[in-house]
Write a protein that holds these residues in place. Sequence first.
Motif, PDB file in Angstrom:
ATOM      1  N   ASN A 520       0.854  -1.196   0.000  1.00 21.19           N
ATOM      2  CA  ASN A 520       0.000   0.000   0.000  1.00 21.19           C
ATOM      3  C   ASN A 520       0.886   1.241   0.000  1.00 21.19           C
ATOM      4  O   ASN A 520       1.538   1.544   1.000  1.00 21.19           O
ATOM      5  CB  ASN A 520      -0.910  -0.004   1.226  1.00 21.19           C
ATOM      6  CG  ASN A 520      -1.846   1.194   1.252  1.00 21.19           C
ATOM      7  OD1 ASN A 520      -1.847   2.035   0.346  1.00 21.19           O
ATOM      8  ND2 ASN A 520      -2.647   1.284   2.298  1.00 21.19           N
ATOM      9  N   GLU A 522      -0.206   4.397  -0.592  1.00 21.69           N
ATOM     10  CA  GLU A 522      -0.968   5.640  -0.475  1.00 21.69           C
ATOM     11  C   GLU A 522      -0.446   6.537   0.644  1.00 21.69           C
ATOM     12  O   GLU A 522      -0.411   7.766   0.499  1.00 21.69           O
ATOM     13  CB  GLU A 522      -2.449   5.310  -0.257  1.00 21.69           C
ATOM     14  CG  GLU A 522      -3.100   4.655  -1.468  1.00 21.69           C
ATOM     15  CD  GLU A 522      -4.536   4.256  -1.202  1.00 21.69           C
ATOM     16  OE1 GLU A 522      -5.010   4.467  -0.062  1.00 21.69           O
ATOM     17  OE2 GLU A 522      -5.190   3.736  -2.125  1.00 21.69           O
ATOM     18  N   ASP A 523      -0.075   5.946   1.784  1.00 20.02           N
ATOM     19  CA  ASP A 523       0.427   6.770   2.881  1.00 20.02           C
ATOM     20  C   ASP A 523       1.778   7.377   2.539  1.00 20.02           C
ATOM     21  O   ASP A 523       2.055   8.538   2.856  1.00 20.02           O
ATOM     22  CB  ASP A 523       0.495   5.959   4.181  1.00 20.02           C
ATOM     23  CG  ASP A 523       1.267   4.666   4.042  1.00 20.02           C
ATOM     24  OD1 ASP A 523       1.301   4.099   2.945  1.00 20.02           O
ATOM     25  OD2 ASP A 523       1.834   4.207   5.054  1.00 20.02           O
ATOM     26  N   LEU A 526       1.251  10.348   0.208  1.00 17.17           N
ATOM     27  CA  LEU A 526       0.836  11.547   0.932  1.00 17.17           C
ATOM     28  C   LEU A 526       2.032  12.186   1.624  1.00 17.17           C
ATOM     29  O   LEU A 526       2.177  13.419   1.626  1.00 17.17           O
ATOM     30  CB  LEU A 526      -0.243  11.189   1.955  1.00 17.17           C
ATOM     31  CG  LEU A 526      -0.924  12.392   2.624  1.00 17.17           C
ATOM     32  CD1 LEU A 526      -1.859  13.096   1.644  1.00 17.17           C
ATOM     33  CD2 LEU A 526      -1.673  11.968   3.884  1.00 17.17           C
ATOM     34  N   ASN A 548      -6.215  14.346  -0.858  1.00 17.97           N
ATOM     35  CA  ASN A 548      -6.103  12.988  -0.321  1.00 17.97           C
ATOM     36  C   ASN A 548      -6.028  12.877   1.199  1.00 17.97           C
ATOM     37  O   ASN A 548      -6.255  11.793   1.743  1.00 17.97           O
ATOM     38  CB  ASN A 548      -4.859  12.309  -0.913  1.00 17.97           C
ATOM     39  CG  ASN A 548      -5.027  11.975  -2.373  1.00 17.97           C
ATOM     40  OD1 ASN A 548      -5.636  10.985  -2.730  1.00 17.97           O
ATOM     41  ND2 ASN A 548      -4.480  12.845  -3.230  1.00 17.97           N
ATOM     42  N   TYR A 549      -5.709  13.951   1.909  1.00 18.05           N
ATOM     43  CA  TYR A 549      -5.414  13.798   3.336  1.00 18.05           C
ATOM     44  C   TYR A 549      -6.596  13.258   4.138  1.00 18.05           C
ATOM     45  O   TYR A 549      -6.419  12.484   5.091  1.00 18.05           O
ATOM     46  CB  TYR A 549      -4.937  15.128   3.932  1.00 18.05           C
ATOM     47  CG  TYR A 549      -6.007  16.168   4.129  1.00 18.05           C
ATOM     48  CD1 TYR A 549      -6.785  16.197   5.283  1.00 18.05           C
ATOM     49  CD2 TYR A 549      -6.243  17.148   3.157  1.00 18.05           C
ATOM     50  CE1 TYR A 549      -7.768  17.159   5.462  1.00 18.05           C
ATOM     51  CE2 TYR A 549      -7.222  18.107   3.334  1.00 18.05           C
ATOM     52  CZ  TYR A 549      -7.986  18.101   4.486  1.00 18.05           C
ATOM     53  OH  TYR A 549      -8.955  19.052   4.663  1.00 18.05           O
ATOM     54  N   ALA A 550      -7.823  13.638   3.763  1.00 17.33           N
ATOM     55  CA  ALA A 550      -8.988  13.230   4.549  1.00 17.33           C
ATOM     56  C   ALA A 550      -9.253  11.735   4.472  1.00 17.33           C
ATOM     57  O   ALA A 550     -10.020  11.195   5.284  1.00 17.33           O
ATOM     58  CB  ALA A 550     -10.224  14.009   4.093  1.00 17.33           C
ATOM     59  N   GLU A 551      -8.622  11.060   3.512  1.00 15.48           N
ATOM     60  CA  GLU A 551      -8.786   9.607   3.396  1.00 15.48           C
ATOM     61  C   GLU A 551      -8.067   8.860   4.515  1.00 15.48           C
ATOM     62  O   GLU A 551      -8.221   7.641   4.641  1.00 15.48           O
ATOM     63  CB  GLU A 551      -8.258   9.128   2.035  1.00 15.48           C
ATOM     64  CG  GLU A 551      -8.937   9.755   0.837  1.00 15.48           C
ATOM     65  CD  GLU A 551     -10.428   9.449   0.814  1.00 15.48           C
ATOM     66  OE1 GLU A 551     -10.806   8.290   1.106  1.00 15.48           O
ATOM     67  OE2 GLU A 551     -11.210  10.374   0.517  1.00 15.48           O
ATOM     68  N   PHE A 552      -7.292   9.572   5.320  1.00 21.38           N
ATOM     69  CA  PHE A 552      -6.482   8.916   6.349  1.00 21.38           C
ATOM     70  C   PHE A 552      -7.016   9.159   7.756  1.00 21.38           C
ATOM     71  O   PHE A 552      -6.281   9.067   8.737  1.00 21.38           O
ATOM     72  CB  PHE A 552      -5.029   9.390   6.240  1.00 21.38           C
ATOM     73  CG  PHE A 552      -4.362   8.952   4.973  1.00 21.38           C
ATOM     74  CD1 PHE A 552      -3.659   7.760   4.918  1.00 21.38           C
ATOM     75  CD2 PHE A 552      -4.465   9.715   3.817  1.00 21.38           C
ATOM     76  CE1 PHE A 552      -3.058   7.338   3.743  1.00 21.38           C
ATOM     77  CE2 PHE A 552      -3.869   9.304   2.635  1.00 21.38           C
ATOM     78  CZ  PHE A 552      -3.164   8.108   2.601  1.00 21.38           C
ATOM     79  N   ASP A 554      -8.797   7.228   9.492  1.00 22.60           N
ATOM     80  CA  ASP A 554      -8.758   6.006  10.306  1.00 22.60           C
ATOM     81  C   ASP A 554      -7.501   5.920  11.156  1.00 22.60           C
ATOM     82  O   ASP A 554      -7.535   5.389  12.269  1.00 22.60           O
ATOM     83  CB  ASP A 554      -8.861   4.766   9.420  1.00 22.60           C
ATOM     84  CG  ASP A 554     -10.270   4.555   8.885  1.00 22.60           C
ATOM     85  OD1 ASP A 554     -11.185   5.280   9.344  1.00 22.60           O
ATOM     86  OD2 ASP A 554     -10.453   3.688   8.014  1.00 22.60           O
ATOM     87  N   TRP A 590      -8.839  20.436  10.225  1.00 21.71           N
ATOM     88  CA  TRP A 590      -9.148  18.996  10.222  1.00 21.71           C
ATOM     89  C   TRP A 590      -8.103  18.242  11.023  1.00 21.71           C
ATOM     90  O   TRP A 590      -8.438  17.386  11.863  1.00 21.71           O
ATOM     91  CB  TRP A 590      -9.173  18.498   8.783  1.00 21.71           C
ATOM     92  CG  TRP A 590      -9.586  17.063   8.611  1.00 21.71           C
ATOM     93  CD1 TRP A 590     -10.845  16.598   8.342  1.00 21.71           C
ATOM     94  CD2 TRP A 590      -8.739  15.909   8.668  1.00 21.71           C
ATOM     95  NE1 TRP A 590     -10.832  15.227   8.227  1.00 21.71           N
ATOM     96  CE2 TRP A 590      -9.550  14.775   8.436  1.00 21.71           C
ATOM     97  CE3 TRP A 590      -7.387  15.709   8.896  1.00 21.71           C
ATOM     98  CZ2 TRP A 590      -9.056  13.479   8.414  1.00 21.71           C
ATOM     99  CZ3 TRP A 590      -6.880  14.412   8.893  1.00 21.71           C
ATOM    100  CH2 TRP A 590      -7.694  13.316   8.654  1.00 21.71           C
ATOM    101  N   GLU A 594      -8.582  15.956  14.510  1.00 15.90           N
ATOM    102  CA  GLU A 594      -8.265  14.525  14.530  1.00 15.90           C
ATOM    103  C   GLU A 594      -7.074  14.247  15.447  1.00 15.90           C
ATOM    104  O   GLU A 594      -7.091  13.291  16.240  1.00 15.90           O
ATOM    105  CB  GLU A 594      -7.962  14.035  13.111  1.00 15.90           C
ATOM    106  CG  GLU A 594      -9.129  14.131  12.148  1.00 15.90           C
ATOM    107  CD  GLU A 594     -10.286  13.236  12.547  1.00 15.90           C
ATOM    108  OE1 GLU A 594     -10.057  12.204  13.198  1.00 15.90           O
ATOM    109  OE2 GLU A 594     -11.438  13.578  12.208  1.00 15.90           O
TER     110      GLU A 594
END
Length: 751
Positions: A520, A522-523, A526, A548-552, A554, A590, A594
Amino acid sequence: MLRNALLLSIVSLFVLIGGMTQAQDNQLRDLVVFGEQRYGMWAGSGSSLSLETDGNGNVPIDQDITHDDLPSLRLTVNGDCCDGWWGVVLSGENWESYDISPYVANGFLTFNIRGDANIDNLIISLTDYVATRTPIGIPTQTVNLADYMTISDDWQSVSIPIQDFLDDAGFNPFQMSGININNAGDAVGTLWLNNIRFTSKDPEPTLPLIKINQVGYLPDAPKYALVTAPNLELDDTSFTLVDASSDEVIYTSDLVLERDFDEASGDRVWSATFTDVTEEGIYRLQLPSGEESPVFRISANLYDGMLVDTMRYFYIQRQGIELSFETAGAFARGVGHPLDSIAEFRSGAFPARDVSGGWYDAGDYGKYVNAGATAISDLVWVYRLFPEQFTDDQSNIAESGNGIPDILDEMRWELDWMLKMQDENTGGFWHSVGATETVPPDQATYQRYIEDTDGQRINVQPTADTASAVAVFAMASTIFDDFDPAYAQDLLQAAQYGWQYLEANPDGVAPVPLPYEDFNDEDERLWAAAALYRATGEQAYHDYYLANYAEFADMWQSTTDNAYGVMIMGMVAFLEYGLADNTDADAIAWFNEEYSRWRAMMLERAEQDVWGTTLLTEDYYWGSNGVALYTVLTLYVGDLIIGEDLSQSTTIAQTTVNYLLGVNPLRFSYVSGYGVDSVERPHSAMWSTDGIDPVPAGILAGGPNEYTNPLLYSSYPAKRYQDSDQNWSTNEHSIYWNSALVFTLALLQNQ
C-alpha cells in the motif's frame, strides 16, 4: 500462566523476602516444542537406514495417529543392518533460541510416544546456540530412552529430568536451540511422538524488586521507581534514597500501590516517587528489607554520552567504508561488503551497478530504501527541532572536523546510497541490496544483488519505496541547504524526479517479496507530497495533499493502532505538512481536530500504563520499544503544530526512556552499555562474528515480543524477552529504532 482457582486454593506457599511475602502463583508455563505444529526442524538419515521425510528436512505430521486431541510426528525408519544413522532436530520458530534455565532445577522434557518395539533404541540430547562462542553449538550428554520406558503400541507418557542431560561440556540452557533425537542402533520401524514440551512446577524466575532507570534522572524530571513482583505484599511500605558516595539517607517516603495486578507483567506494582530530590549526585534507593537499586545519577547532562553513542551506532553500521582505529576503536575493520560497488541485479537483466555506501539495516547485512527513509526522517526531525544538540566533531566519525554537524554527515552517508538506488531512466527506486553470509562485513565475499524481481517481473521499482525516498530527499534538502546548497538541490531534484515516477504509475507498482515489502503506497505518497510541498511550495504537491489527506482519518481514529513506522508513514505526512508555510486553513483545522482526539487517547494510555509508555497490553510485538518511541516523536511534533503546551509530550518522552532503561518488568536496560543489567548479546551478523566483547554502547534492542517466539517462558507479554544473539524477535536492533531513540534523547537533553 496463572493457575486456576482450584490450584490457588491448594497452593498457598509464600516465600519470605525480608519483610515481604510473595505468593508463588506465577508458574512457569509449558514450552511446547511440538504440539499442533512444528517449528524449526531438520531430519535426515544415511548409510543403510532411511528416515521418511517430506523432502524439506521435515518428518511428517500425522493427523490420523493422535493423542490428547493432538497430532503426532511420525518417524518411519527403513533399511538394513548395520551401520546406518538417522536423526531429528526440533528447534524453535525460525530456529530462534529460547531460555530453559528456569526449568533446569526441577523441570522435565516430557512427551508421549508409541511405536514398534524394535525401534526403542534411541538417544536424546539438547543443543544450545551461542554465535559468539566456538563451537557455536554444544550438545548435552545423551540419554537413552530405553532407560526410561519400553516402547509399545500403546501411548505412554515420558518425563525425563532435565538434570539427566546436563554434564560439564558447556551447554548453555539460557540459549537452548534444539532437541536432538537419534538412533543408537540399526533398528527399523515406526514411532510416533506427541506433545513434546518442557515442563516445571516452579514459578517464573524472581526478578529484582526495584525497577529503576539505571542511568538516572534529569534534575527537573519526574523521578520514580517501581517496586514489583507477583502478589507482592509489604510489611513496611517505606523507602529511602541514599547518597551513594556518603551512605547518607537524604530522602524518605512511602510506596504507593499502583496496580494490584498488571496484565502486562503479572506483577503487583508499587511506586516510589522522589521527584523533590533535584540535587545532582549519585544515589541508590533502598527498601526496609535490604533490597537496593543499582546506583544511578541525577544530572543535567545525563544523556550526553548516550546521545553520542546512539548516533555512533550508525557509523558502525556503515557499509562501503574502512573504519579506522582512530574513529572506531576496537570495532575498526576493512571495507564491508566491497562487492556492493559492482552489485548485480537479481533479475540479471541489467549491468552491474555501484550501490556501495549506506547503513546495514539491522542484525542482517541488507540495505533497504524504505527502512533507511524511516530512519532519515527521524534524524531530520531531530536536527530541525534541536540543532543545538548537534555539532561538528561530536561523534568522532570520519567526517568530523569538516565544519558540518556530524549528524548531517551521517545522514548523508545513507542519502548518498539511496541516490544510487534511483533509476536514472525512470526516477523510480529499487527496494534493496540483499543480505549475504553471516561473517564480519570485511570478510564477506559473496556476490551482492539489487533486488529487482519477484521471479515474474523484472526491474521492479516499487512505488512505496519510491515515495519513501522522495519524501526524505525533500525533507533532507531543507536542512542541507544551509551547509551545502548544491547537495540540497541534488536531493530535491531526485525527489521531484521520483514524484514523476509516482505520477506515471498511479495504480502503484507492487513490491518484491522481501523484508519490508509494502503493498500500500498511499500513505507514502501523501508523505512525499507533503514533504515536497514544504520544500518547494509548489501548488501541484499541495493539490495532491489536499485531495487525499482526509482519506487517512482512520489512522487518527483507531483505538488500537500506534503511531508510524516502516511501511506505515502516513502520520509523518501530517507532521510535515503541519509545519509547512502557506498551509490550507481547512486542512489544518481537520488535523487539529483529529490529532487532538488521538493525542488525548495517547495521553490516557500513558496515564493508564503503569510502566509509563503508550503501549497497550497487546502491543508487545516485534520492535515494541521502537513503537513506544515513534509515539513520542508524533506527540511532540503534533503538539508543536497545534500550539499545545509541550510539557505533557516531554513527560511521556521521559517516562518512555525510563522504561527503556530499567523501569520495566525485567529491570533491564534495552540500550547496550547503559545500566548494570543491559543488552550484551544483540542479534547481529556483525557483532556475533567479530570476536569483540562487549558490543558497542548505544544499541537499542527491539524489546519484548509475545507473538513471534512461542518458546519464551513467561506468560506475560512485557516479560517475553531474551538477550540472545540467536533471538531476532526480541533482541535485534535496527537503524529506525535507534533513530527514534536519538530523537527522544535529544528532546530530553534539550530541556
